[in-house]
Structure formats: C-alpha cells, structure tokens
Scaffold this active site. Structure first.
Site, mmCIF file in Angstrom:
data_model
loop_
_atom_site.group_PDB
_atom_site.id
_atom_site.type_symbol
_atom_site.label_atom_id
_atom_site.label_comp_id
_atom_site.label_asym_id
_atom_site.label_seq_id
_atom_site.Cartn_x
_atom_site.Cartn_y
_atom_site.Cartn_z
ATOM 1 N N ASP A 12 0.762 -1.163 -0.183
ATOM 2 C CA ASP A 12 -0.070 0.001 -0.080
ATOM 3 C C ASP A 12 0.901 1.272 -0.046
ATOM 4 O O ASP A 12 0.612 2.422 0.651
ATOM 5 C CB ASP A 12 -0.890 -0.117 1.236
ATOM 6 N N LYS A 15 2.591 2.189 -5.076
ATOM 7 C CA LYS A 15 3.321 1.608 -6.130
ATOM 8 C C LYS A 15 2.590 2.045 -7.512
ATOM 9 O O LYS A 15 3.179 2.124 -8.564
ATOM 10 C CB LYS A 15 3.633 0.266 -5.987
ATOM 11 N N GLY A 39 -4.022 -4.296 -4.633
ATOM 12 C CA GLY A 39 -4.875 -3.032 -5.244
ATOM 13 C C GLY A 39 -4.122 -1.829 -5.505
ATOM 14 O O GLY A 39 -3.305 -1.411 -4.450
ATOM 15 N N HIS A 40 -4.164 -1.376 -6.788
ATOM 16 C CA HIS A 40 -3.170 -0.034 -7.059
ATOM 17 C C HIS A 40 -4.445 0.944 -7.634
ATOM 18 O O HIS A 40 -5.151 0.477 -8.294
ATOM 19 C CB HIS A 40 -2.456 -0.286 -8.121
ATOM 20 N N GLN A 198 2.183 -6.169 -3.228
ATOM 21 C CA GLN A 198 2.424 -6.179 -1.893
ATOM 22 C C GLN A 198 3.612 -5.370 -1.516
ATOM 23 O O GLN A 198 4.105 -4.463 -1.860
ATOM 24 C CB GLN A 198 2.329 -7.422 -1.034
ATOM 25 N N ARG A 296 -10.718 -2.209 3.953
ATOM 26 C CA ARG A 296 -10.571 -2.250 5.348
ATOM 27 C C ARG A 296 -9.675 -1.093 5.895
ATOM 28 O O ARG A 296 -8.703 -0.639 5.183
ATOM 29 C CB ARG A 296 -9.630 -3.474 5.833
#
Length: 423
Positions: A12, A15, A39-40, A198, A296
């Site tokens: 997170d 990137k 997720g990007h 990650q 989250r």
C-alpha cells in the site's frame, strides 16, 4: 533497460501511481507477483482507476502489459477488470498478455482460504481471495497453469466443479498466453518495467513470517516471476510512504497506540499532534488509508526506518521513492522510528523473531514540520527546508538516495530528483 518497482514496507505504498508514472517511458510493463489481493489506485485528473490484476501501465494506449509467471490469476476477476477498463474507454485489445507459467485461482480455493484463516488460533488476516491456497497448490505440485489449459488429460483430472468453471474461459485465456522468457529475449533493447505487489516486509522469506503474503514480493521475485535472469535487472526502486501502514494482523513496532480521536470537524491540528490516537485518525483520513481491494482501514504508524533500511539491504534497492509526504503538510512536528526498545535492549536491526517484534517499542526522533502545502512545488528545491531535512535524514539512515517524491495522487504531482531510467 529493466527497472523493478517494489514496495519497501508492508504494501500500500503507492506503487500503482509510481508504475503508472514511470510507464510513460517504458514499452512493456510486467507484473511479477501476487494476484487479485493487490490493489493499485491511479488518479489522472478527475478520473480514478482501481486495478487489481492488470499492470498499471495499461492506461497508456501504446504500452504492452504482461501478467507474469509469479502471479496467480483469478479468471473472473481478470475479465471483470478488463470489462471495466473497456467500459471506461481504455482499449486493451492486443495489449494484455499472460505468462503461460502463471497459475490459476479456482473458486473453491477462495472458500478454503477463508475457512483456513478463520480456523487459525491467530488469523493472518488474508484478503480471502484464494491467493495463499493457489500458491500452496503450486508448491504441492497440484496447481494448474495457463500452459495446462490445452492439456486435455490434465483438464479431465480436475474436479467437475473446477472443470466446469474453467471451460468457458479456456479460449480467452489461451489467446492471451505467451512464452514470457522468449517474448522478453526478443525485446532485449526495450524499456521494461517490472511491477511488484504487496511489499518487501510481506515477502514469504524476508518478511514478518507467518504474517506475510504467499508470493515473492521482494526484488528477487522480479527475476523469477518476470522470466529473466537476475543479471538482467538494471535498477531496483523501493516505494515507501512518509509514514508506515499495515493491513491485517502481524507485528508493527511503530504503530500508533491509544484510542483513535480527532478534530476532523474543525480541521484544526495545532496542539493535537502528540496524541497518537489523533495521528492515527488524521493520517488514515488525510492519506485515504483504506484498502483498495478490501476497504479495510489500514493500521497507521510512524515511519519505521529500521524496517525501511532492512528492505533496502535485502532487496539491493538502488533508489527510494517517497509517497504521501504531503499528508504531513499541516503538522507542527513529525516523528520517525530509528531503533526498537525490546525489554532492556536497544535494537537497531530488524529482527526475524515475531515475539521480539511484537514486544518492540519505537525509539523516536522528532523533526520539525513545515506547515506549508507541497502540492504546488515543481522541483525539490522548492520544498520547505524542514521537508528537505526529513528526506535527507532518511537517505543518510538508509544509505539510499530518494530520487522521487510524490506530493499528491495525480501523475503531475511527482518530483523527480534523478530519472529512474538512468543507469
């Protein structure tokens, strides 16, 4: 030239934006690890795109993007993402390929993933996307790869539910399949960007095991998942935030502690900076620290320089990319963790022991804030002196230069001190 971008924290780090920015000068972007658990987020003007499987460079119309051998592919998630891009005017025709060595996530893996984590005495906090189970099946040599889809005997051996799920996707997946090693061998002179998922501290071997991802999120993973030899990697960039966040369970020595509190209604920060509960809420809201995949809220804390230096050392990071520095614009002072206090010991290196990391208390250094917006800076020299002092202390501590600084979500809000495309 082959450039690798990895996360230098627990994921997170931003990137997606950095890969999207650097992709302007690349011809090929290869995502080398992970799956739909990543997720990007990319912001271009008023448009925002959330990508999970497709490499970030897809938003440029002339770039080729490849899902590498180290990835695990959920076909439903993949084609839903491609449909989303097409609906938003991004033509992906003939530009998205998959390594024939990549493994496939089957629906029953997702159910097993959720059940297994729930059954643990100390849950890891997975995203429940079947990623870990797919990597386990791969290690057990019971997985199925893109290359196996044309192997009739292999398909016939599958459980009926797995076979029924795969059959509608086979033709579409095979049409995107390539021999990645051969593809890149014939394009040795291309500018290739290898995109990680990650972060280094979630790597299966180098991270905070067992609270890690199941794939290789370290720089070495780019060679394996990208189907090139390690000597073919010319430069490694590590992306980190001006503070630290973590999603899921696991040790986090520099995490803000105490009840979360805030003054979001008034917008005032003066006098509250010392309260860690306030800092957690302030950074979470200002930095939009919610998972792109899960939604989250992320755990937030001071910048952990012990962990960042460890990531630099174990990944041969040539230069760092700092993001979210602008989140600190309104604070009067900021702090960073420069060592751990574990019992009666001061520890300056990042330990493997989860017990030690769980007991570690951060030793903090205080820096002056700059109380000025960085958003309008066009060059590093336009930064306030206090912001430069913070950056340059990090460089000295990690013995690694910070060559890029992001001060906002948009592509243009990026300060380049040295081009990553120089050797």
């Amino acid at each position: 030239m082959n450039v690798v971008v990895i996360g230098a924290q627990w994921g997170d780090e931003g990137k997606g934006k950095i890969v999207d920015y650097l992709a302007n000068e690349a011809q090929i972007i290869v995502r080398f690890s992970g799956g739909a658990n990543a997720g990007h987020t990319i912001v271009i003007g008023d448009e925002q795109y959330a990508l999970h499987l497709i490499p970030s460079g897809i938003l440029y119309p002339d770039k080729m993007v490849i899902l590498g051998a180290g990835m695990v592919i959920d076909p439903t998630a993949l084609f839903n993402e491609l449909d989303m891009l097409r609906e938003r005017g991004i033509d992906t025709t003939g530009r998205v390929f998959i390594s024939d060595r990549a493994h496939i996530v089957l629906p029953r893996y997702i159910a097993v993933d959720k059940a297994r984590d729930e059954a643990r005495k100390k849950p890891i906090g997975t995203t429940g996307r079947g990623i870990g189970i797919t990597y386990s099946m791969k290690s057990d040599r019971d997985g199925i790869r893109i290359a196996d889809l044309s192997w009739k005997e292999k398909i016939a051996e599958l459980e009926s539910g797995d076979r029924d799920f795969l059959i509608p996707y086979i033709d579409r997946l095979e049409a995107m399949s390539i021999d990645l090693a051969a593809y890149l061998m014939h394009r040795k002179n291309a500018q290739v960007l290898f995109e990680g998922a990650q972060g280094a501290l979630l790597d299966l071997d180098l991270g905070t095991y067992p609270y890690v991802s199941s794939g290789m999120s370290c720089a070495a993973g780019a060679a394996i998942g990208g189907c090139v030899g390690p000597r073919r990697l010319d430069k490694i960039l590590g992306v980190f935030k001006a503070y630290t966040t973590r999603v899921g369970n696991g040790p986090f020595p520099s995490e803000f502690r105490g009840p979360v509190e805030g003054t979001e209604d008034s917008g005032e920060t003066e006098g509250f900076e010392e309260t860690e509960g306030f800092l957690c809420r302030f950074i979470r809201e200002t930095g939009r620290e919610y998972g792109v995949t899960t939604g989250r809220p992320r755990r937030c804390g001071y910048l952990d320089l012990v962990a960042l230096r460890y990531a630099c050392l174990t990944n041969s990071i040539d230069s760092l990319v700092m993001t979210h520095l602008d989140v600190y614009d309104t604070l009067g002072e900021i702090k960073a963790c420069i060592a751990y206090r574990i019992g009666d010991r001061i520890v300056e290196n990042f330990p493997a022991s989860i017990e030690d990391l769980g007991r570690a208390q951060p030793v903090l250094r205080t820096f002056s804030g700059w109380k000025k917006s960085l958003a309008n800076a066009l060059t590093y020299e336009e930064f306030p002196v206090a912001a430069m002092e913070y950056i340059e202390f990090i460089e000295r501590f990690c013995e690694t230069p910070i060559d890029m600084v992001s001060v906002g979500y948009d592509r243009k809000e990026t300060i380049i001190r040295k081009s990553p495309w120089t050797r």
